[in-house]
Write a protein that holds these residues in place. Structure first.
Motif, PDB file in Angstrom:
ATOM      1  N   ALA A 143      15.380   2.937  16.964  1.00  0.00           N
ATOM      2  CA  ALA A 143      14.996   2.251  18.188  1.00  0.00           C
ATOM      3  C   ALA A 143      16.237   1.782  18.926  1.00  0.00           C
ATOM      4  CB  ALA A 143      14.088   1.070  17.862  1.00  0.00           C
ATOM      5  N   GLU A 144      16.115   1.641  20.235  1.00  0.00           N
ATOM      6  CA  GLU A 144      17.214   1.149  21.058  1.00  0.00           C
ATOM      7  C   GLU A 144      16.954  -0.310  21.414  1.00  0.00           C
ATOM      8  OE1 GLU A 144      17.337   3.634  24.460  1.00  0.00           O
ATOM      9  OE2 GLU A 144      17.703   5.474  23.335  1.00  0.00           O
ATOM     10  N   ASN A 145      18.029  -1.006  21.787  1.00  0.00           N
ATOM     11  CA  ASN A 145      17.953  -2.389  22.265  1.00  0.00           C
ATOM     12  C   ASN A 145      17.270  -3.304  21.248  1.00  0.00           C
ATOM     13  OD1 ASN A 145      19.063  -1.543  24.725  1.00  0.00           O
ATOM     14  ND2 ASN A 145      17.045  -1.023  25.530  1.00  0.00           N
ATOM     15  N   PHE A 146      17.810  -3.340  20.045  1.00  0.00           N
ATOM     16  CA  PHE A 146      17.290  -4.273  19.063  1.00  0.00           C
ATOM     17  C   PHE A 146      18.459  -4.964  18.392  1.00  0.00           C
ATOM     18  CE2 PHE A 146      18.088  -0.474  16.680  1.00  0.00           C
ATOM     19  CZ  PHE A 146      18.544  -0.909  15.446  1.00  0.00           C
ATOM     20  N   GLY A 147      18.236  -6.151  17.910  1.00  0.00           N
ATOM     21  CA  GLY A 147      19.282  -6.923  17.248  1.00  0.00           C
ATOM     22  C   GLY A 147      18.994  -7.041  15.765  1.00  0.00           C
ATOM     23  N   VAL A 148      20.079  -7.093  14.966  1.00  0.00           N
ATOM     24  CA  VAL A 148      19.943  -7.207  13.520  1.00  0.00           C
ATOM     25  C   VAL A 148      20.568  -8.521  13.090  1.00  0.00           C
ATOM     26  CG1 VAL A 148      20.551  -6.189  11.298  1.00  0.00           C
ATOM     27  CG2 VAL A 148      20.025  -4.714  13.244  1.00  0.00           C
ATOM     28  N   GLU A 149      19.860  -9.267  12.279  1.00  0.00           N
ATOM     29  CA  GLU A 149      20.377 -10.522  11.758  1.00  0.00           C
ATOM     30  C   GLU A 149      20.383 -10.422  10.242  1.00  0.00           C
ATOM     31  OE1 GLU A 149      19.129 -15.211  11.654  1.00  0.00           O
ATOM     32  OE2 GLU A 149      18.416 -13.948  13.290  1.00  0.00           O
ATOM     33  N   MET A 150      21.565 -10.514   9.655  1.00  0.00           N
ATOM     34  CA  MET A 150      21.694 -10.390   8.202  1.00  0.00           C
ATOM     35  C   MET A 150      21.576 -11.770   7.576  1.00  0.00           C
ATOM     36  SD  MET A 150      22.061  -7.196   7.769  1.00  0.00           S
ATOM     37  CE  MET A 150      22.599  -7.069   6.083  1.00  0.00           C
ATOM     38  N   ALA A 151      20.823 -11.845   6.500  1.00  0.00           N
ATOM     39  CA  ALA A 151      20.658 -13.106   5.786  1.00  0.00           C
ATOM     40  C   ALA A 151      20.915 -12.861   4.311  1.00  0.00           C
ATOM     41  CB  ALA A 151      19.253 -13.641   5.998  1.00  0.00           C
ATOM     42  N   GLU A 152      21.669 -13.758   3.683  1.00  0.00           N
ATOM     43  CA  GLU A 152      21.982 -13.627   2.263  1.00  0.00           C
ATOM     44  C   GLU A 152      20.869 -14.275   1.457  1.00  0.00           C
ATOM     45  OE1 GLU A 152      25.306 -12.993   0.810  1.00  0.00           O
ATOM     46  OE2 GLU A 152      26.183 -12.248   2.642  1.00  0.00           O
ATOM     47  N   PRO A 153      20.266 -13.541   0.542  1.00  0.00           N
ATOM     48  CA  PRO A 153      19.181 -14.132  -0.239  1.00  0.00           C
ATOM     49  C   PRO A 153      19.656 -15.217  -1.191  1.00  0.00           C
ATOM     50  CG  PRO A 153      19.651 -11.885  -0.968  1.00  0.00           C
ATOM     51  CD  PRO A 153      20.459 -12.126   0.262  1.00  0.00           C
ATOM     52  N   GLU A 154      20.973 -15.208  -1.575  1.00  0.00           N
ATOM     53  CA  GLU A 154      21.474 -16.227  -2.499  1.00  0.00           C
ATOM     54  C   GLU A 154      21.447 -17.600  -1.862  1.00  0.00           C
ATOM     55  OE1 GLU A 154      25.312 -14.881  -3.563  1.00  0.00           O
ATOM     56  OE2 GLU A 154      24.586 -13.100  -4.618  1.00  0.00           O
ATOM     57  N   GLU A 155      21.797 -17.664  -0.564  1.00  0.00           N
ATOM     58  CA  GLU A 155      21.790 -18.959   0.116  1.00  0.00           C
ATOM     59  C   GLU A 155      20.410 -19.571   0.097  1.00  0.00           C
ATOM     60  OE1 GLU A 155      23.315 -18.439   3.971  1.00  0.00           O
ATOM     61  OE2 GLU A 155      25.275 -17.712   3.321  1.00  0.00           O
ATOM     62  N   TYR A 156      19.424 -18.741   0.394  1.00  0.00           N
ATOM     63  CA  TYR A 156      18.059 -19.260   0.403  1.00  0.00           C
ATOM     64  C   TYR A 156      17.656 -19.703  -1.000  1.00  0.00           C
ATOM     65  CZ  TYR A 156      17.585 -17.424   5.097  1.00  0.00           C
ATOM     66  OH  TYR A 156      17.743 -17.179   6.430  1.00  0.00           O
ATOM     67  N   GLY A 157      18.089 -18.939  -2.023  1.00  0.00           N
ATOM     68  CA  GLY A 157      17.736 -19.307  -3.383  1.00  0.00           C
ATOM     69  C   GLY A 157      18.348 -20.636  -3.780  1.00  0.00           C
ATOM     70  N   ASP A 158      19.649 -20.869  -3.406  1.00  0.00           N
ATOM     71  CA  ASP A 158      20.303 -22.125  -3.742  1.00  0.00           C
ATOM     72  C   ASP A 158      19.627 -23.292  -3.052  1.00  0.00           C
ATOM     73  OD1 ASP A 158      21.983 -20.675  -5.251  1.00  0.00           O
ATOM     74  OD2 ASP A 158      23.656 -20.666  -3.828  1.00  0.00           O
ATOM     75  N   GLU A 159      19.301 -23.115  -1.763  1.00  0.00           N
ATOM     76  CA  GLU A 159      18.661 -24.199  -1.024  1.00  0.00           C
ATOM     77  C   GLU A 159      17.299 -24.521  -1.611  1.00  0.00           C
ATOM     78  OE1 GLU A 159      18.502 -23.218   3.043  1.00  0.00           O
ATOM     79  OE2 GLU A 159      20.663 -23.285   3.347  1.00  0.00           O
ATOM     80  N   ASN A 160      16.566 -23.482  -2.005  1.00  0.00           N
ATOM     81  CA  ASN A 160      15.242 -23.721  -2.578  1.00  0.00           C
ATOM     82  C   ASN A 160      15.356 -24.453  -3.911  1.00  0.00           C
ATOM     83  OD1 ASN A 160      13.975 -22.509  -0.471  1.00  0.00           O
ATOM     84  ND2 ASN A 160      13.817 -20.501  -1.442  1.00  0.00           N
ATOM     85  N   SER A 161      16.352 -24.063  -4.708  1.00  0.00           N
ATOM     86  CA  SER A 161      16.488 -24.733  -6.003  1.00  0.00           C
ATOM     87  C   SER A 161      16.906 -26.181  -5.807  1.00  0.00           C
ATOM     88  CB  SER A 161      17.501 -23.989  -6.879  1.00  0.00           C
ATOM     89  OG  SER A 161      18.767 -23.998  -6.253  1.00  0.00           O
ATOM     90  N   ARG A 162      17.814 -26.423  -4.812  1.00  0.00           N
ATOM     91  CA  ARG A 162      18.242 -27.794  -4.550  1.00  0.00           C
ATOM     92  C   ARG A 162      17.078 -28.652  -4.088  1.00  0.00           C
ATOM     93  NH1 ARG A 162      22.688 -26.095  -0.958  1.00  0.00           N
ATOM     94  NH2 ARG A 162      24.203 -25.160  -2.330  1.00  0.00           N
ATOM     95  N   SER A 163      16.292 -28.112  -3.159  1.00  0.00           N
ATOM     96  CA  SER A 163      15.163 -28.893  -2.652  1.00  0.00           C
ATOM     97  C   SER A 163      14.143 -29.134  -3.753  1.00  0.00           C
ATOM     98  CB  SER A 163      14.512 -28.178  -1.473  1.00  0.00           C
ATOM     99  OG  SER A 163      13.999 -26.934  -1.897  1.00  0.00           O
ATOM    100  N   ALA A 164      13.991 -28.155  -4.651  1.00  0.00           N
ATOM    101  CA  ALA A 164      13.028 -28.335  -5.730  1.00  0.00           C
ATOM    102  C   ALA A 164      13.483 -29.442  -6.664  1.00  0.00           C
ATOM    103  CB  ALA A 164      12.862 -27.027  -6.497  1.00  0.00           C
ATOM    104  N   THR A 165      14.794 -29.485  -7.004  1.00  0.00           N
ATOM    105  CA  THR A 165      15.273 -30.540  -7.898  1.00  0.00           C
ATOM    106  C   THR A 165      15.195 -31.879  -7.201  1.00  0.00           C
ATOM    107  OG1 THR A 165      17.528 -30.076  -7.176  1.00  0.00           O
ATOM    108  CG2 THR A 165      16.783 -29.025  -9.211  1.00  0.00           C
ATOM    109  N   THR A 166      15.509 -31.898  -5.903  1.00  0.00           N
ATOM    110  CA  THR A 166      15.430 -33.157  -5.166  1.00  0.00           C
ATOM    111  C   THR A 166      13.999 -33.674  -5.157  1.00  0.00           C
ATOM    112  OG1 THR A 166      17.207 -32.391  -3.752  1.00  0.00           O
ATOM    113  CG2 THR A 166      15.943 -34.276  -2.979  1.00  0.00           C
ATOM    114  N   LYS A 167      13.072 -32.745  -4.906  1.00  0.00           N
ATOM    115  CA  LYS A 167      11.675 -33.167  -4.884  1.00  0.00           C
ATOM    116  C   LYS A 167      11.265 -33.716  -6.239  1.00  0.00           C
ATOM    117  CE  LYS A 167      10.114 -30.056  -1.284  1.00  0.00           C
ATOM    118  NZ  LYS A 167       9.393 -28.830  -0.983  1.00  0.00           N
ATOM    119  N   LYS A 168      11.751 -33.071  -7.306  1.00  0.00           N
ATOM    120  CA  LYS A 168      11.378 -33.546  -8.634  1.00  0.00           C
ATOM    121  C   LYS A 168      11.916 -34.939  -8.876  1.00  0.00           C
ATOM    122  CE  LYS A 168      10.952 -29.083 -10.905  1.00  0.00           C
ATOM    123  NZ  LYS A 168      11.552 -28.151 -11.862  1.00  0.00           N
ATOM    124  N   VAL A 169      13.167 -35.180  -8.467  1.00  0.00           N
ATOM    125  CA  VAL A 169      13.762 -36.484  -8.692  1.00  0.00           C
ATOM    126  C   VAL A 169      13.048 -37.544  -7.880  1.00  0.00           C
ATOM    127  CG1 VAL A 169      15.850 -37.847  -8.373  1.00  0.00           C
ATOM    128  CG2 VAL A 169      15.999 -35.547  -9.320  1.00  0.00           C
TER     129      VAL A 169
END
Length: 201
Positions: A143-169
């Protein structure tokens, strides 16, 4: 299934057609009945005898089912009718739209506006561009005229684990002893002699 359409004519023309169909000895001027369309397939001419009327093929807002019966008890469906041929007299306004806005009965008056949702307002240029992109993709291209945004899955995993531990505490309740706390309205424990000791001095 049969192919059927609805023929809507003015009252004067309807009387002449009824006479032509019912009377065996009809007048010579009403013996011919003809309907012909132009190249576009939507406009044409309806003629009864020597008189010619303009005719338009219109799409009905809904599908109308047609039935027939042989014994007035059992109905047999014969067709789905979706179009109507409207015959107009010389002074009448000929509809220019392909879709007829009314139904066949009074409750279906202005049915396209009252009973159906509006079509979305689409930009023709956007539609053309999307169609072109789809054709390119189906042909194996991109396709023409489209944008690509790359996202690292590790960042999301770290944030999710941090929020999960915070929620637990945060959500963990503090352990309380089974001994009930004794308190008074003054905020001091019972049996305090601080006031009496001040007086005795």
């Amino acid at each position: 299934m049969e192919e059927q359409f609805i023929l809507r004519v003015p009252p004067s023309v309807a009387e002449r057609i009824e006479r032509l169909l019912n009377d065996s000895a009809s007048s010579s001027e009403d013996k011919s009945l003809d309907l012909s369309f132009s190249d576009d397939g939507r406009t044409g001419t309806f003629s009864v005898g020597n008189d010619r009327f303009s005719a338009s093929l219109l799409d009905l807002p809904t599908v109308v089912e047609s039935y027939k019966t042989y014994d007035d008890n059992v109905l047999i469906k014969t067709a789905d009718i979706g179009q109507m041929i409207m015959v107009s007299e010389e002074g009448d306004i000929v509809p220019e739209a392909v879709e007829y806005r009314h139904g066949l009965t009074p409750p279906m008056r202005d049915a396209r506006r009252r009973r159906f949702r509006r079509e979305p307002d689409l930009n023709p240029e956007v539609v053309r561009r999307v169609e072109k992109d789809l054709q390119n993709i189906m042909a194996g291209g991109t396709a023409e005229n489209f944008g690509v945004e790359m996202a690292e899955p590790e960042e999301y995993g770290d944030e999710n684990s941090r929020s999960a531990t915070t929620k637990k505490v945060v959500s963990a309740p503090s352990a309380k002893p089974d001994v009930p706390e004794a308190s008074t309205a003054g905020g001091e424990p019972e049996g305090s002699d601080s006031d009496e000791s001040d007086d005795s001095m």
